[in-house]
Design an enzyme around this catalytic site. Structure first.
Site, PDB file in Angstrom:
ATOM      1  CG  HIS A   1      -1.170  -0.638   6.407  1.00  0.00           C
ATOM      2  ND1 HIS A   1      -0.140  -0.197   5.613  1.00  0.00           N
ATOM      3  CD2 HIS A   1      -2.307  -0.194   5.839  1.00  0.00           C
ATOM      4  CE1 HIS A   1      -0.630   0.503   4.613  1.00  0.00           C
ATOM      5  NE2 HIS A   1      -1.946   0.509   4.717  1.00  0.00           N
TER       6      HIS A   1
ATOM      7  CB  CYS B   1      -5.421  -1.015   3.761  1.00  0.00           C
ATOM      8  SG  CYS B   1      -5.104   0.753   3.489  1.00  0.00           S
TER       9      CYS B   1
ATOM     10  CB  SER C   1      -0.403   3.994   3.973  1.00  0.00           C
ATOM     11  OG  SER C   1      -1.644   4.513   3.550  1.00  0.00           O
TER      12      SER C   1
ATOM     13  CG  HIS D   1       2.158   8.427   2.459  1.00  0.00           C
ATOM     14  ND1 HIS D   1       2.481   9.460   1.608  1.00  0.00           N
ATOM     15  CD2 HIS D   1       0.957   7.963   2.041  1.00  0.00           C
ATOM     16  CE1 HIS D   1       1.514   9.626   0.722  1.00  0.00           C
ATOM     17  NE2 HIS D   1       0.580   8.723   0.962  1.00  0.00           N
TER      18      HIS D   1
ATOM     19  CB  CYS E   1      -0.906  -0.003   1.224  1.00  0.00           C
ATOM     20  SG  CYS E   1      -2.039   1.399   1.313  1.00  0.00           S
TER      21      CYS E   1
END
Length: 368
Positions: free
Chosen positions: A61, A167, A42, A45, A40
């Site tokens: 995650h 997610c 994220s 990030h 993902c």
């Protein structure tokens, strides 16, 4: 026990694959053997610092696996159960959970702190405690997580596909179905076709949208959007404008969903221009935490009752949404196989993110 994991030791560094020490589960926790984990954005990030999490940290995650051991007090799952991680835990008791907003559970305050809910760490390496992304750390062969982050699914479910339900898929699907409240016959614009944007396209299709316009500069992603349910695909917001006018006879879109790799202030004003009276601009993409500016015509915002809404986890309740989305997959309405462009080993995690940055995959998955 010892296990292998991908650790981020410093900002803008690569993930380091190494052996780590993993403590057994404490009260209210479970030990899980991972089967698959989605790559993902994220977690990217964390690398760039857009999400300011203390380092070092084990990423990941969006995962699914099998329960190996339960800690004291855990009755919701048992050894051998198939589970999907919810990247936002839900206690079921706080004010937000009680009002059906599990995505805003008070436990979410712990997501980027590093340690577990009790303030202690489960992973250790190089003489240091290692944090876990979203309390999970799914870039690992085994991990220990809170039961509040675990959603039980039917045994025998395809866990390599179900991992996406932790997610990206509920976030995108929910952005359309829950946050934007897309209804049959509406016109929806989705900007940014990664795993979340592709899922927003699917959510709009399943909800019955008449026109679904996907925006992405990468031709491969535009093609995938059309395969997953978009009725039109263009390279830019500028291209989308005349198309929206034509398709709606000038009434404009009912919703505009921003699912780009990173949210930018400059995206808001053009999105507001493309939505109709009471039209909704949904901001699902994550911005840099220091970004505090937005632009747009405030006069028209009021006079036409336009709306700007944030969307976290697609405004979804994971314990309801994940099993439901799995049923939509099993009945052929939700496409998960088509979302996965390429599989990687844990050792190839950096290559997976390089492919993501280059726009050559829709969703990569680590198979353990």
């Amino acid at each position: 026990m010892k296990t292998k994991a991908a650790i981020l030791w410093g900002q803008n560094e690569k993930w380091q694959i190494e052996e780590v020490e993993l403590d057994p589960p404490k009260e209210g926790e479970v030990l899980v053997k991972l089967v698959a984990t989605g790559l993902c954005h994220s977690d990217e990030h964390l690398v760039t610092g857009d999400i300011p999490m203390p380092l070092p940290v084990i990423g990941g995650h969006e995962g699914a696996g099998v329960v190996v051991q339960t800690g004291p007090g855990v009755t919701e799952v048992a050894e051998g159960d198939s589970i999907v991680f919810s990247f936002i835990p839900s206690c079921g008791r706080c004010s937000y959970c009680a009002r059906g907003m599990q995505n805003l559970c008070d436990l979410g305050a712990h997501l980027i702190n590093g340690p577990q809910l009790d303030g202690t760490y489960r992973f250790h390496a190089r003489g240091q405690n290692i944090g876990q992304m979203s309390l999970l750390g799914a870039f690992a062969e085994y991990t220990v997580v809170p039961i509040a982050s675990v959603v039980k699914i039917d045994n025998g479910s395809p866990l390599d596909k179900a991992a996406l339900l932790g997610c990206g898929v509920p976030t995108g699907y929910g952005s359309a179905v829950r946050t934007a409240e897309v209804k049959a016959g509406e016109t929806v614009v989705v900007q940014g076709i990664g795993g979340i944007g592709a899922s927003a396209v699917q959510g709009a299709r399943i909800a019955g949208a008449r026109n679904i316009i996907a925006i992405d500069p990468v031709e491969f992603k535009r093609t995938k959007a059309l395969e997953l349910g978009a009725t039109h695909a263009v390279a830019s917001v500028e291209e989308a404008g005349p198309l929206v006018v034509e398709l709606t006879r000038g009434n404009m879109a009912d919703s505009f969903i921003i699912t780009t790799d990173r949210a930018e202030s400059s995206y808001i004003s053009p999105a507001l221009d493309l939505v109709t009276k009471r039209g909704k601009v949904i901001v699902t993409a994550v911005a840099n935490f220091a970004n505090a500016d937005m632009s747009g015509n405030l006069f028209m915002l009021t006079m036409l009752e336009k709306q700007i809404r944030g969307s976290l986890y697609g405004s979804s309740n994971a314990h309801h949404e994940i099993p439901r989305l799995l049923e939509l997959y099993k009945t052929g309405q939700l496409k998960l196989d088509e979302m996965i462009t390429k599989e990687y080993t844990l050792d190839e995690v950096n290559q997976g993110y390089e492919d993501m940055r280059n726009g050559t995959i829709l969703r990569g998955v680590i198979r353990f």
